[in-house]
Design an enzyme around this catalytic site. Structure first.
Site, PDB file in Angstrom:
ATOM      1  N   PHE A 116       0.859  -1.178   0.000  1.00 58.30           N
ATOM      2  CA  PHE A 116       0.000   0.000   0.000  1.00 58.30           C
ATOM      3  C   PHE A 116       0.902   1.238   0.000  1.00 58.30           C
ATOM      4  O   PHE A 116       2.090   1.149   0.328  1.00 58.30           O
ATOM      5  CB  PHE A 116      -0.903   0.011   1.248  1.00 58.30           C
ATOM      6  N   GLN A 251      -8.307  14.384   3.895  1.00 56.01           N
ATOM      7  CA  GLN A 251      -7.596  13.634   2.849  1.00 56.01           C
ATOM      8  C   GLN A 251      -8.413  13.459   1.574  1.00 56.01           C
ATOM      9  O   GLN A 251      -9.569  13.026   1.631  1.00 56.01           O
ATOM     10  CB  GLN A 251      -7.253  12.249   3.384  1.00 56.01           C
ATOM     11  N   HIS A 253      -8.424  11.211  -1.690  1.00 51.69           N
ATOM     12  CA  HIS A 253      -7.846   9.953  -2.194  1.00 51.69           C
ATOM     13  C   HIS A 253      -7.677  10.113  -3.704  1.00 51.69           C
ATOM     14  O   HIS A 253      -8.600  10.568  -4.382  1.00 51.69           O
ATOM     15  CB  HIS A 253      -8.808   8.810  -1.876  1.00 51.69           C
ATOM     16  N   LEU A 263     -14.834   4.952  -4.590  1.00 52.17           N
ATOM     17  CA  LEU A 263     -13.407   4.666  -4.462  1.00 52.17           C
ATOM     18  C   LEU A 263     -12.950   3.447  -5.251  1.00 52.17           C
ATOM     19  O   LEU A 263     -13.624   2.418  -5.262  1.00 52.17           O
ATOM     20  CB  LEU A 263     -13.066   4.431  -2.982  1.00 52.17           C
ATOM     21  N   GLU A 266      -6.704   1.810  -3.027  1.00 46.92           N
ATOM     22  CA  GLU A 266      -5.256   1.896  -3.231  1.00 46.92           C
ATOM     23  C   GLU A 266      -4.647   0.511  -3.471  1.00 46.92           C
ATOM     24  O   GLU A 266      -3.531   0.393  -3.992  1.00 46.92           O
ATOM     25  CB  GLU A 266      -4.648   2.514  -1.968  1.00 46.92           C
ATOM     26  N   ARG A 297      -1.029   9.363  -0.298  1.00 50.67           N
ATOM     27  CA  ARG A 297      -2.210   9.840  -1.020  1.00 50.67           C
ATOM     28  C   ARG A 297      -2.177  11.327  -1.333  1.00 50.67           C
ATOM     29  O   ARG A 297      -2.623  11.748  -2.397  1.00 50.67           O
ATOM     30  CB  ARG A 297      -3.453   9.530  -0.189  1.00 50.67           C
ATOM     31  N   HIS A 377     -12.098  11.918   1.050  1.00 47.64           N
ATOM     32  CA  HIS A 377     -12.108  10.536   1.530  1.00 47.64           C
ATOM     33  C   HIS A 377     -12.069  10.381   3.038  1.00 47.64           C
ATOM     34  O   HIS A 377     -12.845   9.624   3.607  1.00 47.64           O
ATOM     35  CB  HIS A 377     -10.901   9.825   0.903  1.00 47.64           C
ATOM     36  N   ARG A 419      -3.235  10.444   6.352  1.00 47.54           N
ATOM     37  CA  ARG A 419      -3.292   9.039   6.792  1.00 47.54           C
ATOM     38  C   ARG A 419      -2.765   8.100   5.722  1.00 47.54           C
ATOM     39  O   ARG A 419      -3.105   8.245   4.539  1.00 47.54           O
ATOM     40  CB  ARG A 419      -4.744   8.659   7.108  1.00 47.54           C
TER      41      ARG A 419
HETATM   42  C1  LIG Z   1     -14.685   3.488   0.116  1.00 49.99           C
HETATM   43  C2  LIG Z   1     -13.770   3.438   1.285  1.00 49.99           C
HETATM   44  C3  LIG Z   1     -12.748   2.518   1.339  1.00 49.99           C
HETATM   45  C4  LIG Z   1     -11.903   2.470   2.436  1.00 49.99           C
HETATM   46  N1  LIG Z   1     -10.905   1.520   2.482  1.00 49.99           N
HETATM   47  C5  LIG Z   1     -10.117   1.452   3.581  1.00 49.99           C
HETATM   48  C6  LIG Z   1      -9.115   0.450   3.694  1.00 49.99           C
HETATM   49  O1  LIG Z   1      -8.940  -0.403   2.823  1.00 49.99           O
HETATM   50  N2  LIG Z   1      -8.348   0.439   4.809  1.00 49.99           N
HETATM   51  C7  LIG Z   1      -8.498   1.349   5.810  1.00 49.99           C
HETATM   52  O2  LIG Z   1      -7.755   1.290   6.798  1.00 49.99           O
HETATM   53  N3  LIG Z   1      -9.451   2.302   5.734  1.00 49.99           N
HETATM   54  C8  LIG Z   1     -10.266   2.374   4.660  1.00 49.99           C
HETATM   55  N4  LIG Z   1     -11.234   3.331   4.601  1.00 49.99           N
HETATM   56  C9  LIG Z   1     -11.472   4.189   5.765  1.00 49.99           C
HETATM   57  C10 LIG Z   1     -12.258   3.428   6.816  1.00 49.99           C
HETATM   58  O3  LIG Z   1     -13.146   2.537   6.202  1.00 49.99           O
HETATM   59  C11 LIG Z   1     -13.079   4.355   7.713  1.00 49.99           C
HETATM   60  O4  LIG Z   1     -12.272   5.384   8.186  1.00 49.99           O
HETATM   61  C12 LIG Z   1     -13.605   3.565   8.908  1.00 49.99           C
HETATM   62  O5  LIG Z   1     -14.319   2.433   8.475  1.00 49.99           O
HETATM   63  C13 LIG Z   1     -14.493   4.400   9.827  1.00 49.99           C
HETATM   64  O6  LIG Z   1     -14.999   3.545  10.825  1.00 49.99           O
HETATM   65  P1  LIG Z   1     -15.813   4.109  12.054  1.00 49.99           P
HETATM   66  O7  LIG Z   1     -16.096   2.967  12.952  1.00 49.99           O
HETATM   67  O8  LIG Z   1     -15.102   5.278  12.615  1.00 49.99           O
HETATM   68  O9  LIG Z   1     -17.149   4.677  11.404  1.00 49.99           O
HETATM   69  P2  LIG Z   1     -18.239   4.012  10.426  1.00 49.99           P
HETATM   70  O10 LIG Z   1     -17.912   2.618  10.028  1.00 49.99           O
HETATM   71  O11 LIG Z   1     -18.494   5.014   9.359  1.00 49.99           O
HETATM   72  O12 LIG Z   1     -19.499   3.918  11.364  1.00 49.99           O
HETATM   73  C14 LIG Z   1     -20.159   5.066  11.844  1.00 49.99           C
HETATM   74  C15 LIG Z   1     -21.296   4.602  12.705  1.00 49.99           C
HETATM   75  O13 LIG Z   1     -21.841   5.720  13.368  1.00 49.99           O
HETATM   76  C16 LIG Z   1     -23.240   5.667  13.307  1.00 49.99           C
HETATM   77  N5  LIG Z   1     -23.737   7.041  13.443  1.00 49.99           N
HETATM   78  C17 LIG Z   1     -23.319   8.150  12.799  1.00 49.99           C
HETATM   79  N6  LIG Z   1     -23.999   9.216  13.235  1.00 49.99           N
HETATM   80  C18 LIG Z   1     -24.856   8.766  14.178  1.00 49.99           C
HETATM   81  C19 LIG Z   1     -25.840   9.374  14.994  1.00 49.99           C
HETATM   82  N7  LIG Z   1     -26.082  10.688  14.925  1.00 49.99           N
HETATM   83  N8  LIG Z   1     -26.556   8.606  15.827  1.00 49.99           N
HETATM   84  C20 LIG Z   1     -26.349   7.266  15.893  1.00 49.99           C
HETATM   85  N9  LIG Z   1     -25.430   6.635  15.146  1.00 49.99           N
HETATM   86  C21 LIG Z   1     -24.694   7.388  14.315  1.00 49.99           C
HETATM   87  C22 LIG Z   1     -23.551   5.006  11.986  1.00 49.99           C
HETATM   88  O14 LIG Z   1     -24.812   4.404  12.034  1.00 49.99           O
HETATM   89  C23 LIG Z   1     -22.441   3.963  11.922  1.00 49.99           C
HETATM   90  O15 LIG Z   1     -22.848   2.801  12.606  1.00 49.99           O
HETATM   91  C24 LIG Z   1     -12.080   3.384   3.489  1.00 49.99           C
HETATM   92  C25 LIG Z   1     -13.102   4.329   3.439  1.00 49.99           C
HETATM   93  C26 LIG Z   1     -13.926   4.361   2.345  1.00 49.99           C
HETATM   94  C27 LIG Z   1     -14.985   5.418   2.310  1.00 49.99           C
END
Ligand SMILES: Cc1cc2nc3c(=O)[nH]c(=O)nc-3n(C[C@H](O)[C@H](O)[C@H](O)COP(=O)(O)OP(=O)(O)OC[C@H]3O[C@@H](n4cnc5c(N)ncnc54)[C@H](O)[C@@H]3O)c2cc1C
Length: 615
Positions: A116, A251, A253, A263, A266, A297, A377, A419
């Site tokens: 990566f 960031q 991407h 997306l 990467e 990135r 991103h 990141r």
């Molecule tokens: C397309 C894509 C590909 C990616 N690929 C990678 C990768 O290969 N490797 C890597 O390390 N990172 C990757 N990332 C980044 C990574 O996926 C995210 O940063 C990470 O998953 C965020 O996780 P989280 O638990 O913080 O939030 P999320 O998984 O976004 O979860 C947020 C949660 O909060 C809840 N929520 C939000 N607001 C409220 C509210 N007001 N009340 C109640 N619930 C709420 C939602 O329901 C959800 O359950 C990628 C991101 C994207 C967009």
């Protein structure tokens, strides 16, 4: 009143929230409140991988990972937090494996790893006197560090954690949308949420609350983020007078699908994909002669912009090509193992990416290159926390008792100004777990704090006001204008002039927002109402982002000021902490970056000395 009481409340059912819930629920009563059904959380969209120096395919070390993370973040990373991340990443991966996560395997059955951007190790053949451009002239070389389950790694993590949470008896409140935090006497004592199916308000009383609400890419016009990523957690904290850290570092991407922003991981470049400009040139050779397409990135995104500005976009337009055809990988000898690959290998490694391109672009990446442009991103900034996930109340070390944050909505500062790919998923599991553990300890040491009378009353009043207003301002227009001004004026490149424009646009849009009404006045699944409330959150975060970007008069990582093109370590080697000023504007304070010192020749010297970031 709908009243619930749990030792700990986790807001968000993504990777961070569920990891914290799993850990907290081992010792105390724990509930997860999520506006989405848990397995629809955006962690499920994560494609390429999760970093850990397992050394399964070649030698690596957590120290290499920590160095890359700190350098990748342009030295804005808190170093103790980064070392914890990289050291604990290794066990975190094995924990996931033991929970049943179906990682891809090597031929001898170990967890497979891929390359990566920015993942490197020292070049064993390095010779400082070697001729430039030769292999021996490179001080560091790419390393395979990203563990993966095809290009569905996040999906597998989310499913695995959800199953474990269910098994362990975590209570889930699915499709409950948090609208406010209950903070009394500087202590967080619960949340107020709306039950989406009924429109009823619920009060959740807790000893501590964790914000794990994910990112806020929907602030921008072209984004890889889902519609639900509206930054509710950080925005609500900000409204309670708490600071947000490093908001200017957003960031972009490099490889979003042209115009759509969806997306293309990467992992495409990790597995040998190459970017080309409109003249068919592999332009990353110019910008990052050592790592080329595997540079970080921010570097790749800026390079695409430079090519487009110089008129070298494809067909003179504002996109370039990403090519993952086997023939290209073989021609440029970019496959991770150095061996030739075939179409079947590419299909096996990147099945979802190939499907996305076929579905959304009508392009078959096995036969032709894909048009791409940078896409908003990942939020490096967010709710500031210490290494236990406890939320900071100011730039001088204050803590908000009972409030925690983890995942993309938080800033424990392991990503700094940029990141590295795969470091978010590992952040979720390492710091989600640490926060959950600390919350459980906290719950054992305190009693429930007293709630104010009618804790949901301010939320009820805000909703009633919104529902009673005539539909004068079209909120969709406000959202579109916010996304456009943020993309154009606070995007990959910024200047004081463009940021001032964004600032006045956001102020105008916030004023217009204060007059919006909602067409649907009902209480059952009133998604119109919720979208308007989410827009309010995005507007607050846009304001915070622009204020932090204006104040930082230097270029670093994802924050690129054309009027201040150099990094300025003398004046700006510090985290920004933006908060709402008493007059309704914003104020930006700074907090020192955490540095690790070691003894060398009787002197205390920085373990990770500042260096110019070149790839
Ligand atoms: C397309 C894509 C590909 C990616 N690929 C990678 C990768 O290969 N490797 C890597 O390390 N990172 C990757 N990332 C980044 C990574 O996926 C995210 O940063 C990470 O998953 C965020 O996780 P989280 O638990 O913080 O939030 P999320 O998984 O976004 O979860 C947020 C949660 O909060 C809840 N929520 C939000 N607001 C409220 C509210 N007001 N009340 C109640 N619930 C709420 C939602 O329901 C959800 O359950 C990628 C991101 C994207 C967009």
């Amino acid at each position: 009143m709908n009243y619930h009481r749990f030792d700990n409340i986790i807001v968000g059912a993504g990777g961070a929230g569920m990891m914290a819930a799993l850990e907290s629920s081992k010792r105390v009563g724990t509930a997860v409140v999520s506006k989405l059904y848990p397995v629809r959380s955006h962690t499920g969209a994560a494609q390429g991988g999760i970093a850990a120096a397992l050394s399964n395919l070649e030698s690596d070390s957590w120290e290499n990972h920590a160095y890359d993370t700190i350098k990748g973040g342009d030295f804005m990373v808190d170093q103790t937090a980064a070392e914890i991340l990289c050291r604990e990443a290794v066990d975190a991966i094995y924990d996931l494996e033991h929970m049943g996560l179906p990682f891809d395997r090597t031929a001898d059955g170990r967890i497979s790893q891929r390359r990566f951007g920015g993942h490197t190790k020292p070049n064993p053949k390095y010779d400082p006197s070697a001729a430039p451009g030769t292999e021996a002239a490179k001080p560091r070389v790419p390393v395979m560090r990203a563990c993966h389950a095809a290009d569905r790694t996040g999906h597998m993590i989310l499913q695995t954690l959800y199953q474990q949470c269910i098994k362990q008896g975590v209570t889930f409140f699915d499709e409950f949308h948090m609208l406010d935090l209950i903070i009394e006497d500087g202590e967080c004592r619960g949340i107020v949420a709306i039950e989406i199916a009924t429109g009823q308000l619920h009060t959740f009383h807790a000893k501590s609350v964790l914000l794990a609400t994910g990112g806020f890419g929907r602030m921008f016009k072209v984004s890889s983020n889902a519609y639900a990523l509206t930054g509710d957690g950080p925005a609500i904290a900000y409204r309670h007078g708490l600071p947000l850290e490093d908001m200017e570092f957003y960031q972009f991407h490099p490889t979003g699908i042209y115009r759509l922003g969806i997306l293309l991981s990467e992992a495409c470049r990790g597995d040998g994909g190459v970017m080309f400009n409109g003249k068919g040139e592999r332009f990353m050779e110019t910008y990052a002669p050592n790592l080329k397409d595997l540079a970080s990135r921010d570097v790749c995104s800026r390079s695409i912009y430079q090519e487009v500005r110089a008129g070298r976009g494809v067909d003179g337009k504002d996109f370039v090509h990403l090519d993952i055809r086997a023939q290209t990988i073989n021609r440029y000898k970019t496959s991770p193992t150095g061996h030739d690959v075939d179409d079947a290998w590419v299909e096996r490694r990147l099945p979802d990416i190939i499907e996305f391109a076929r579905t959304y672009l009508g392009v078959d990446p096995i036969k032709e290159p894909m048009p791409i442009q940078p896409t908003a991103h990942y939020a490096m900034g967010g709710v500031p926390t210490d290494i236990h996930g406890r939320v900071r109340s100011n730039a001088s070390g204050g803590i908000v008792k009972g409030l925690y944050a983890a995942g993309e909505s938080a800033c424990v500062s392991v990503h700094g100004a940029n990141r590295l790919g795969t470091n978010s998923l590992v952040d979720l599991v390492v710091y989600g777990k640490r926060a959950g553990r600390h919350m459980a300890e906290h719950a054992h040491s305190v009693n429930f704090g007293e709630l104010p009378p009618n804790p949901e009353a301010p939320t009820r009043a805000a909703i009633d006001a919104l529902l009673s207003r005539p539909r004068s301002e079209p909120w969709v227009k406000i959202r579109d204008e916010m996304q456009s001004t943020m993309m154009d004026n606070c995007g990959v490149y910024r200047t004081a002039e463009t940021l001032e424009k964004a600032k006045s646009d956001i102020a105008r849009l916030k004023e217009a927002y204060s007059r919006v009404g909602v067409q649907d006045k009902g209480s059952i699944f009133n998604t119109g109402l919720l979208e308007v409330l989410e827009l309010g959150c995005l507007l607050d975060l846009a304001e915070a982002t622009v204020a932090s970007a204006l104040a930082r008069r230097e270029s670093r990582g994802g924050h690129s000021r054309e009027d201040f093109p150099d990094r300025n370590d003398v004046d700006f080697f510090a985290h920004s902490m933006v908060s709402q000023a008493p007059d309704g504007g914003t104020k930006v304070d700074y907090m020192p970056v955490d540095i690790i010192y070691v003894e060398k020749d009787g002197q205390q010297v920085s373990k990770y000395p500042l260096e110019i970031r070149k790839y």
